[in-house]
Design a protein around this motif. Structure first.
Motif: not given
Length: 262
Positions: A66, A69-70, A73, A138, A247-248, A250-252, A254-255
């Motif tokens: 996280r 990843a932040g 982003r 990442w 970003v989408m 990467l974020t998804r 990571t989640n």
């Protein structure tokens, strides 16, 4: 998952090594998830969940995702902002060249464009490099994480997830395959269309940047420079369009790999 397993249905540690439990229905994993109990000492190998591997296969150091990843982003968005500035500068420069050709703009306007474009190009390159470094860090950590749970979950090692970005020709395809492996292994909510559009826009933008640079070097007249600037402007627009998709993805991912504490 391993076929023919006799493991009964129940809640088991998620196969992607995240801090959660996922429900095994006796045949396959379902989408039902729950947070792991605090202080639980159960591991995939200790309870023998479907598809578990020997302890030696999970000995890799799994680092948090996280934080990096932040940072990635933020840097992607900064890079998109510098691309937007580049678009403004290139559009202004095209207008200055047109005005100079018509005799309505002074030579100083072209000199100002050169100064501004050099500054923006430096800022754009710096932000893109920083974002790229964070991205590969990442991705390396993500690859280590999924392979710690299942060594067969990706077709390439974590090192190749990094190296493939820097090898000519291979860089047009291997990174896409690697990201697809991570998404499939983590069961991230990233559809093939989202991944495809992100990758297509990214490849197109980098290709047009290369073409623009070569055209600018070869240009020996104002029309030649104008053509190179038009290609550069288009490349930056593609970069801007690819940023939210990156970003989408990467974020998804990571989640899915590291669910947020509940």
């Amino acid at each position: 998952m391993t076929e023919g397993t006799s493991t009964p249905a129940g809640w088991y540690p998620a196969p992607h090594a995240g801090n959660e439990l996922r429900y095994w229905n006796g045949v396959d994993w379902t989408e039902h998830a729950a947070p792991a109990a605090p202080g639980s000492e159960q591991t995939p190998t200790s309870i023998g969940y479907p598809g578990a591997y020997p302890a030696a296969a999970t000995s890799a150091v799994v680092r948090p995702l996280r934080g990096i990843a932040g940072a990635t982003r933020i840097l992607i968005l900064v890079s998109a902002a510098t691309s937007f500035l580049t678009v403004l500068v290139e559009a202004w420069g095209l207008n200055a060249i047109d005005g100079f050709s018509r005799g309505t703009a002074p030579l100083s306007a072209l000199e100002l464009y050169d100064t501004l474009s050099s500054f923006v190009a430096l800022a754009s390159a710096a932000s893109l490099l920083a974002a790229g470094i964070c991205w590969v860090v990442w991705q390396y950590r993500a690859a280590v994480r999924v392979r710690a749970a299942n060594p067969m979950s990706t077709r390439r090692t974590p090192v190749w997830h990094v190296v493939s970005w820097f090898i000519p020709v291979i860089a047009f395809w291997f990174p896409f395959q690697n990201m697809k492996d991570l998404i499939v292994a983590s069961r991230a909510d990233v559809r093939a269309t989202l991944l495809g559009w992100w990758w297509g826009l990214w490849i197109a933008s980098t290709t047009f940047v290369t073409v623009s640079s070569r055209m600018s070097i070869a240009a020996d007249s104002l029309p030649g420079y104008s053509a190179a600037m038009n290609v550069s402007l288009f490349a930056e627009l593609l970069t801007i369009a690819s940023a939210p998709l990156a970003v989408m993805v990467l974020t998804r991912t990571t989640n899915a790999l590291e669910p947020a504490p509940r």
